[in-house]
Design a protein around this motif. Structure first.
Motif, PDB file in Angstrom:
ATOM      1  N   GLY A 235      -4.073  -4.929   1.221  1.00  8.71           N
ATOM      2  CA  GLY A 235      -2.682  -4.791   0.813  1.00  8.71           C
ATOM      3  C   GLY A 235      -2.483  -4.073  -0.513  1.00  8.71           C
ATOM      4  N   SER A 236      -3.505  -3.369  -0.978  1.00 13.96           N
ATOM      5  CA  SER A 236      -3.391  -2.666  -2.255  1.00 13.96           C
ATOM      6  C   SER A 236      -2.811  -1.266  -2.041  1.00 13.96           C
ATOM      7  N   LEU A 237      -1.536  -1.119  -2.352  1.00 13.56           N
ATOM      8  CA  LEU A 237      -0.914   0.195  -2.229  1.00 13.56           C
ATOM      9  C   LEU A 237      -1.497   1.177  -3.234  1.00 13.56           C
ATOM     10  N   LYS A 238      -1.913   0.662  -4.377  1.00  6.58           N
ATOM     11  CA  LYS A 238      -2.545   1.509  -5.390  1.00  6.58           C
ATOM     12  C   LYS A 238      -3.828   2.119  -4.833  1.00  6.58           C
ATOM     13  N   GLU A 239      -4.658   1.299  -4.173  1.00  2.00           N
ATOM     14  CA  GLU A 239      -5.897   1.794  -3.576  1.00  2.00           C
ATOM     15  C   GLU A 239      -5.601   2.761  -2.432  1.00  2.00           C
ATOM     16  N   MET A 240      -4.580   2.453  -1.645  1.00  2.00           N
ATOM     17  CA  MET A 240      -4.210   3.355  -0.553  1.00  2.00           C
ATOM     18  C   MET A 240      -3.773   4.719  -1.086  1.00  2.00           C
ATOM     19  N   ALA A 241      -3.011   4.699  -2.165  1.00  3.12           N
ATOM     20  CA  ALA A 241      -2.545   5.962  -2.757  1.00  3.12           C
ATOM     21  C   ALA A 241      -3.738   6.818  -3.175  1.00  3.12           C
ATOM     22  N   VAL A 242      -4.748   6.183  -3.768  1.00  7.93           N
ATOM     23  CA  VAL A 242      -5.946   6.915  -4.181  1.00  7.93           C
ATOM     24  C   VAL A 242      -6.653   7.486  -2.955  1.00  7.93           C
ATOM     25  N   GLN A 243      -6.859   6.651  -1.923  1.00 11.26           N
ATOM     26  CA  GLN A 243      -7.554   7.091  -0.714  1.00 11.26           C
ATOM     27  C   GLN A 243      -6.802   8.197   0.022  1.00 11.26           C
TER      28      GLN A 243
ATOM     29  N   ASN B  64      -2.072   3.564  11.955  1.00 12.30           N
ATOM     30  CA  ASN B  64      -3.186   3.837  11.045  1.00 12.30           C
ATOM     31  C   ASN B  64      -2.852   3.415   9.617  1.00 12.30           C
ATOM     32  N   PHE B  65      -1.611   3.619   9.200  1.00  5.40           N
ATOM     33  CA  PHE B  65      -1.181   3.205   7.870  1.00  5.40           C
ATOM     34  C   PHE B  65      -1.313   1.695   7.720  1.00  5.40           C
ATOM     35  N   ILE B  66      -0.843   0.946   8.722  1.00  7.68           N
ATOM     36  CA  ILE B  66      -0.929  -0.514   8.677  1.00  7.68           C
ATOM     37  C   ILE B  66      -2.389  -0.962   8.650  1.00  7.68           C
ATOM     38  N   LEU B  67      -3.237  -0.310   9.441  1.00  6.85           N
ATOM     39  CA  LEU B  67      -4.664  -0.655   9.437  1.00  6.85           C
ATOM     40  C   LEU B  67      -5.273  -0.403   8.061  1.00  6.85           C
TER      41      LEU B  67
ATOM     42  N   TYR C 114       1.684   6.509  -5.768  1.00  9.76           N
ATOM     43  CA  TYR C 114       2.045   5.136  -5.401  1.00  9.76           C
ATOM     44  C   TYR C 114       3.451   5.076  -4.799  1.00  9.76           C
ATOM     45  N   PRO C 115       4.466   5.728  -5.425  1.00  6.30           N
ATOM     46  CA  PRO C 115       5.817   5.664  -4.838  1.00  6.30           C
ATOM     47  C   PRO C 115       5.884   6.240  -3.412  1.00  6.30           C
ATOM     48  N   THR C 116       5.111   7.276  -3.131  1.00  8.65           N
ATOM     49  CA  THR C 116       5.090   7.856  -1.780  1.00  8.65           C
ATOM     50  C   THR C 116       4.564   6.849  -0.773  1.00  8.65           C
ATOM     51  N   VAL C 117       3.470   6.172  -1.134  1.00  7.02           N
ATOM     52  CA  VAL C 117       2.872   5.175  -0.246  1.00  7.02           C
ATOM     53  C   VAL C 117       3.821   3.989  -0.090  1.00  7.02           C
ATOM     54  N   ARG C 118       4.445   3.568  -1.171  1.00 13.39           N
ATOM     55  CA  ARG C 118       5.392   2.449  -1.128  1.00 13.39           C
ATOM     56  C   ARG C 118       6.572   2.781  -0.216  1.00 13.39           C
ATOM     57  N   ASN C 119       7.087   4.012  -0.320  1.00 15.15           N
ATOM     58  CA  ASN C 119       8.206   4.439   0.523  1.00 15.15           C
ATOM     59  C   ASN C 119       7.814   4.448   1.997  1.00 15.15           C
ATOM     60  N   LYS C 120       6.593   4.870   2.285  1.00 12.85           N
ATOM     61  CA  LYS C 120       6.115   4.886   3.664  1.00 12.85           C
ATOM     62  C   LYS C 120       6.048   3.457   4.213  1.00 12.85           C
ATOM     63  N   LEU C 121       5.537   2.531   3.401  1.00 12.16           N
ATOM     64  CA  LEU C 121       5.480   1.130   3.809  1.00 12.16           C
ATOM     65  C   LEU C 121       6.902   0.603   4.050  1.00 12.16           C
TER      66      LEU C 121
END
Length: 93
Positions: free
Chosen positions: A58-66, A48-51, A71-78
């Motif tokens: 590919g916007s980690l910033k947008e993913m962090a908001v959603q 689901n994260f990859i989707l 941002y660092p949490t989302v980046r670490n997950k990636l």
């Protein structure tokens, strides 16, 4: 609800292999031993994260908001998913 493809043995939890594919149209069957694609070897959460990564272009910033995360949490997950895929790839060249 569509049943989910099992990726781990229900008895010993080891990874499962694909051994047979069948064409619904002509009933042709192909047998062998094939590894699951890397994507299917990931957990549902990782898939689901990859989707979501794909759908946000590919916007980690947008993913962090959603996701309501930093941002660092989302980046670490990636980064964790990337490392897992590298490990899977080295185990199944």
């Amino acid at each position: 609800m569509t049943p989910k493809l099992p990726i781990h043995c229900p008895s010993c939890s080891d990874s499962l292999l694909v051994s047979q594919l069948k064409c619904e149209n002509c009933q042709t069957t192909v047998s062998g031993h094939y590894s699951l694609p890397f994507y299917l070897q990931l957990s549902e959460e990782e898939q689901n994260f990859i989707l979501q990564f794909f759908l946000t272009s590919g916007s980690l910033k947008e993913m962090a908001v959603q996701m309501g995360n930093s941002y660092p949490t989302v980046r670490n997950k990636l980064d964790d998913i990337i490392e897992k895929i590298k490990k899977l790839k080295s185990e199944n060249p």
